[in-house]
Design an enzyme around this catalytic site. Sequence first.
Site, PDB file in Angstrom:
ATOM      1  N   HIS A 501       0.845  -1.179   0.000  1.00  0.00           N
ATOM      2  CA  HIS A 501       0.000   0.000   0.000  1.00  0.00           C
ATOM      3  C   HIS A 501       0.885   1.236   0.000  1.00  0.00           C
ATOM      4  O   HIS A 501       0.837   2.047   0.911  1.00  0.00           O
ATOM      5  CB  HIS A 501      -0.931  -0.003   1.220  1.00  0.00           C
ATOM      6  CG  HIS A 501      -1.808  -1.234   1.311  1.00  0.00           C
ATOM      7  ND1 HIS A 501      -2.483  -1.590   2.451  1.00  0.00           N
ATOM      8  CD2 HIS A 501      -2.119  -2.171   0.394  1.00  0.00           C
ATOM      9  CE1 HIS A 501      -3.168  -2.714   2.227  1.00  0.00           C
ATOM     10  NE2 HIS A 501      -2.955  -3.092   0.987  1.00  0.00           N
TER      11      HIS A 501
HETATM   12  C1  LIG Z   1      -0.304  -9.552  -2.111  1.00  0.00           C
HETATM   13  C2  LIG Z   1      -1.106  -8.290  -2.280  1.00  0.00           C
HETATM   14  C3  LIG Z   1      -2.353  -8.183  -1.678  1.00  0.00           C
HETATM   15  C4  LIG Z   1      -3.125  -7.018  -1.831  1.00  0.00           C
HETATM   16  N1  LIG Z   1      -4.348  -6.965  -1.258  1.00  0.00           N
HETATM   17  C5  LIG Z   1      -5.109  -5.860  -1.386  1.00  0.00           C
HETATM   18  C6  LIG Z   1      -6.422  -5.790  -0.823  1.00  0.00           C
HETATM   19  O1  LIG Z   1      -6.926  -6.734  -0.229  1.00  0.00           O
HETATM   20  N2  LIG Z   1      -7.129  -4.647  -0.959  1.00  0.00           N
HETATM   21  C7  LIG Z   1      -6.620  -3.568  -1.615  1.00  0.00           C
HETATM   22  O2  LIG Z   1      -7.312  -2.554  -1.675  1.00  0.00           O
HETATM   23  N3  LIG Z   1      -5.399  -3.619  -2.179  1.00  0.00           N
HETATM   24  C8  LIG Z   1      -4.630  -4.723  -2.086  1.00  0.00           C
HETATM   25  N4  LIG Z   1      -3.395  -4.775  -2.663  1.00  0.00           N
HETATM   26  C9  LIG Z   1      -2.943  -3.608  -3.433  1.00  0.00           C
HETATM   27  C10 LIG Z   1      -3.544  -3.656  -4.828  1.00  0.00           C
HETATM   28  O3  LIG Z   1      -3.174  -4.842  -5.463  1.00  0.00           O
HETATM   29  C11 LIG Z   1      -3.074  -2.456  -5.628  1.00  0.00           C
HETATM   30  O4  LIG Z   1      -3.474  -1.276  -4.948  1.00  0.00           O
HETATM   31  C12 LIG Z   1      -3.675  -2.379  -7.007  1.00  0.00           C
HETATM   32  O5  LIG Z   1      -3.652  -3.611  -7.665  1.00  0.00           O
HETATM   33  C13 LIG Z   1      -2.935  -1.315  -7.797  1.00  0.00           C
HETATM   34  O6  LIG Z   1      -3.447  -1.211  -9.097  1.00  0.00           O
HETATM   35  P1  LIG Z   1      -2.711  -0.318 -10.165  1.00  0.00           P
HETATM   36  O7  LIG Z   1      -3.429  -0.502 -11.436  1.00  0.00           O
HETATM   37  O8  LIG Z   1      -2.554   1.059  -9.637  1.00  0.00           O
HETATM   38  O9  LIG Z   1      -1.216  -0.877 -10.252  1.00  0.00           O
HETATM   39  P2  LIG Z   1      -0.674  -2.346 -10.611  1.00  0.00           P
HETATM   40  O10 LIG Z   1      -1.680  -3.367 -10.375  1.00  0.00           O
HETATM   41  O11 LIG Z   1       0.636  -2.458  -9.931  1.00  0.00           O
HETATM   42  O12 LIG Z   1      -0.455  -2.262 -12.174  1.00  0.00           O
HETATM   43  C14 LIG Z   1       0.592  -1.559 -12.750  1.00  0.00           C
HETATM   44  C15 LIG Z   1       1.011  -2.285 -14.011  1.00  0.00           C
HETATM   45  O13 LIG Z   1       1.912  -1.462 -14.726  1.00  0.00           O
HETATM   46  C16 LIG Z   1       2.932  -2.239 -15.280  1.00  0.00           C
HETATM   47  N5  LIG Z   1       4.080  -1.369 -15.480  1.00  0.00           N
HETATM   48  C17 LIG Z   1       4.841  -0.753 -14.544  1.00  0.00           C
HETATM   49  N6  LIG Z   1       5.811  -0.020 -15.119  1.00  0.00           N
HETATM   50  C18 LIG Z   1       5.676  -0.175 -16.452  1.00  0.00           C
HETATM   51  C19 LIG Z   1       6.401   0.326 -17.566  1.00  0.00           C
HETATM   52  N7  LIG Z   1       7.441   1.138 -17.406  1.00  0.00           N
HETATM   53  N8  LIG Z   1       5.991  -0.050 -18.811  1.00  0.00           N
HETATM   54  C20 LIG Z   1       4.923  -0.875 -18.987  1.00  0.00           C
HETATM   55  N9  LIG Z   1       4.203  -1.378 -17.950  1.00  0.00           N
HETATM   56  C21 LIG Z   1       4.579  -1.025 -16.709  1.00  0.00           C
HETATM   57  C22 LIG Z   1       3.162  -3.313 -14.236  1.00  0.00           C
HETATM   58  O14 LIG Z   1       3.771  -4.448 -14.810  1.00  0.00           O
HETATM   59  C23 LIG Z   1       1.739  -3.582 -13.743  1.00  0.00           C
HETATM   60  O15 LIG Z   1       1.132  -4.625 -14.455  1.00  0.00           O
HETATM   61  C24 LIG Z   1      -2.609  -5.929  -2.554  1.00  0.00           C
HETATM   62  C25 LIG Z   1      -1.349  -6.031  -3.164  1.00  0.00           C
HETATM   63  C26 LIG Z   1      -0.609  -7.197  -3.042  1.00  0.00           C
HETATM   64  C27 LIG Z   1       0.709  -7.284  -3.714  1.00  0.00           C
END
Ligand SMILES: Cc1cc2nc3c(=O)[nH]c(=O)nc-3n(C[C@H](O)[C@H](O)[C@H](O)COP(=O)(O)OP(=O)(O)OC[C@H]3O[C@@H](n4cnc5c(N)ncnc54)[C@H](O)[C@@H]3O)c2cc1C
Lengths: 571, 256
Positions: A501
């Site tokens: 987080h």
């Molecule tokens: C084990 C675990 C449990 C969790 N449990 C919870 C929960 O119960 N409740 C909750 O609210 N949150 C939880 N979270 C947090 C939640 O997963 C994240 O807040 C959320 O998935 C973030 O989404 P996002 O789209 O912002 O980023 P991400 O899901 O991180 O997606 C970003 C994407 O961008 C890609 N990327 C990065 N840099 C580049 C680049 N330069 N070029 C191309 N692609 C790139 C990455 O590969 C990734 O696929 C948890 C996280 C983990 C790891």
Amino acid sequence: MAKKLPKVDVVVVGVGWAGGIIASELTKKGLNVVGLEKGKERKTEDYFMVHDELRYALRYEMMQDLSKETITFRSNEKIRALPMRQYGSFLLGEGLGGSGVHWNGQTYRFLPYDFEIRTKTIERYGKNKIPAEMTLQDWGITYEEMEPYFDKFEKMAGISGEENPLAGKRSDQYPTPPMKKSPQLNMFEEAAKKLNYHPYILPSANLSETYTNPDGISRAACQYCGFCERFGCEYGAKADPVVTVIPVAKKTGKFEIRTHSYVRRVLKSGNKATGVLYTDLTTGEEIEQPADIVVLTSYVFNNVRLLLTSQIGRPYNPQTGTGVIGKNYAYQVMKGNATGFFEKEEFNNFAGAGALGMTIDDFNGDNFDHSDLKFIHGGSISITQTGHRPIQNNKVPEGTPTWGKEFKANSVKYANRTLSVGGQGSSMPFKHHYLDLDPTYKDAFGDPLMRITFDFEEQDRQLAVFLANKCSEIVKEMGADHVDSLKELGPYEITTYQSTHNTGGVIMGGDPDTSAVNNYLQMWDFENLFVVGAVNFPHNSGYNPTGTVGALAYRAADGIISYSQKGGILA
Amino acid sequence: MADETKQHEKENPESSSRRKFIKNSGFVLGGLAVGGILGNLLPAKDQDSNDPPPQEENETAESFTMALMYFTPEQYKIVEAATERIFPADDNGPGAKDLGVAFFIDHQLNGSWGLNAREYMQAPFFKGENVQGYQGRLNRREIFDIGLREMQNYSMTKYNKGFVELSEEDQDTILKDFEEDNVKLTTISASGFFKLLRGSTLEGAYCDPLYSGNRNMAGWKMRKYPGSQMAYTEIIEKGFEEIPPQSLRSHLGSHS
Ligand SMILES: Cc1cc2nc3c(=O)[nH]c(=O)nc-3n(C[C@H](O)[C@H](O)[C@H](O)COP(=O)(O)OP(=O)(O)OC[C@H]3O[C@@H](n4cnc5c(N)ncnc54)[C@H](O)[C@@H]3O)c2cc1C
Ligand code: SF4
């Protein structure tokens, strides 16, 4: 020379929850979107062999390969930042769906207090309640303005839950009923009620029953398989971008996903972004993708890093407090918890779901009086039952050696006899907590790594012990024969898992001087560049972030659609 | 006890294979076309004849994985003895030795984990603060090589005997001295090595038997852990229930 491709309407960098939601909303409205994702393609069929604790939970099968890219960390500016060489404190998702594939699915809405935290804190306690170094800011948006977007995210994902008496007003009920209650959850509920708290079942993206969402996507019910967080769901029950928003975007015929595509720069001309430069990791080829609108959804660290390496926006200066990119990095205070040992009873701790739990918010936000406390905000307190997998769950009463005869006997004895209640503490921003480019360490392409400067403060130490004591009180009330709980928080360390987080760095707000993006997540000084995720949070609340990230992504999609029609800074 | 187990299998389809689970369980979707895995869960044809034999029958079969990929026989023996002290046989059940922990560690060292292949190993290397985590330049293979050699040296210096020949008490003393950094080493941290050894002992005791540890699922049985089951919907609302464990191998038959 990079190969230059034909221009598209929108390029989205990173296809997790934020990128997936934005792609689905924009393509539904007819925009052509290209999604660039550095990891690989994913599908539910990949998870036939997923119940493997070693491979997924300890060898981080689904996480970013740190040999290619990591972050560096130091507690303060006086010490040298060093790379996070192995995983610990948090895990970085990679691949289609990002961390949304292997999350727990605990899906909260931040509190009305959160969005106007500075104003409301001063209103109730006066200016002096906020320490000088604490860079506390309002979000430039209210809970009422966020509400329709929370609702949209919850209906898309099919969140299972019940009314939380201490949260903001809802326009509608949760789309699916709460999860099943285990005996452990019932014990927590009873104990919390006896103590005059307000327990409610944790809002879950694991799906309590078969559900068809407004986009026409149907998913099966959760099977409480006990292999959820760090694992993909073999039933497609857990809401994950790959089984929800991505197929919706694909179906329009307007979404092109390119996996193994590592974005290295945002390209610009004057105060406009012109596209992105990326490397096809399968061929090594450098490719330029021009676009009218660029959206960064590559998680906190790469969102900030791409802006800084592309020299976009005003970098934050911790000495003067001016500039915004990298400002207000915050985290979560997770260690305030208590474990109860039960001599007379065993529990089905092996069973569970990522978001199976009960929560109270009596000590979250400003739901209680802080006049005599040395901290602001607070945290949610929950019991969760996510499946005690045996390598990582070996709780023994304090004083037991960590190995040998007694350790073995106790770890086996208590395998199904412990219940933990934990606080999820909020994290306030401080002037000297920030993200910038590391001067020494590089990624596989030779670009600088993101550097974190962060430590726990007095605010966090007070909060952690306060929450631990409340947890301990509940566990005792639940009938534990023996309770161990946190006595002292200690410094922030990067070696033990706490939570993924991470927040801040490209924060939202109402003032271009102190925030990087407006409340449509549009860069104040680069109007066709949107940056979306927990990176926008000016502070972190006492909840998991993704409910709020999802809502912000829907809000950004609205903004991008109106920007594509009329241009200019949105208001 | 055995009868109870049988009884349970009859009543709880989730303790049999994936295909049987889909066939027998209440996992129905009310005619909804749900995407993804569900279609694939049902095999095209009935594959009963292809199912692997039940695991119990295989317990006595020869195990061809009980051989070494990385350790020398001497290293193997030290690891076997040391991990048995960390996780000894007792009234609850087998210890590290009989669970195959030393084979597990050997096999793991031969792969990406042993080479720290998915970890950041770029220079420059500096001694960091504890809060910054591991900052060494050595990978796990090298750490094991050095750590085991130093355990042997320390044992020779202190007791004039190799580690394997020592009494259990003396072995414990050596391990404790490593754990508490009473042994001064130059290239690796003694306590860091001990932590690695302890961590991989637990991994080997409780991993899926696929990895050559947790032999015959005895680690799981000891703590009444059911391993890899399809679903717990039937028991999630109930009190404790012991379910016979099942490993990943049971999942292969239905969609091979
Ligand atoms: C084990 C675990 C449990 C969790 N449990 C919870 C929960 O119960 N409740 C909750 O609210 N949150 C939880 N979270 C947090 C939640 O997963 C994240 O807040 C959320 O998935 C973030 O989404 P996002 O789209 O912002 O980023 P991400 O899901 O991180 O997606 C970003 C994407 O961008 C890609 N990327 C990065 N840099 C580049 C680049 N330069 N070029 C191309 N692609 C790139 C990455 O590969 C990734 O696929 C948890 C996280 C983990 C790891
Ligand atoms: S616990 Fe439920 S949602 Fe999570 S992986 Fe298992 S079946 Fe899917």
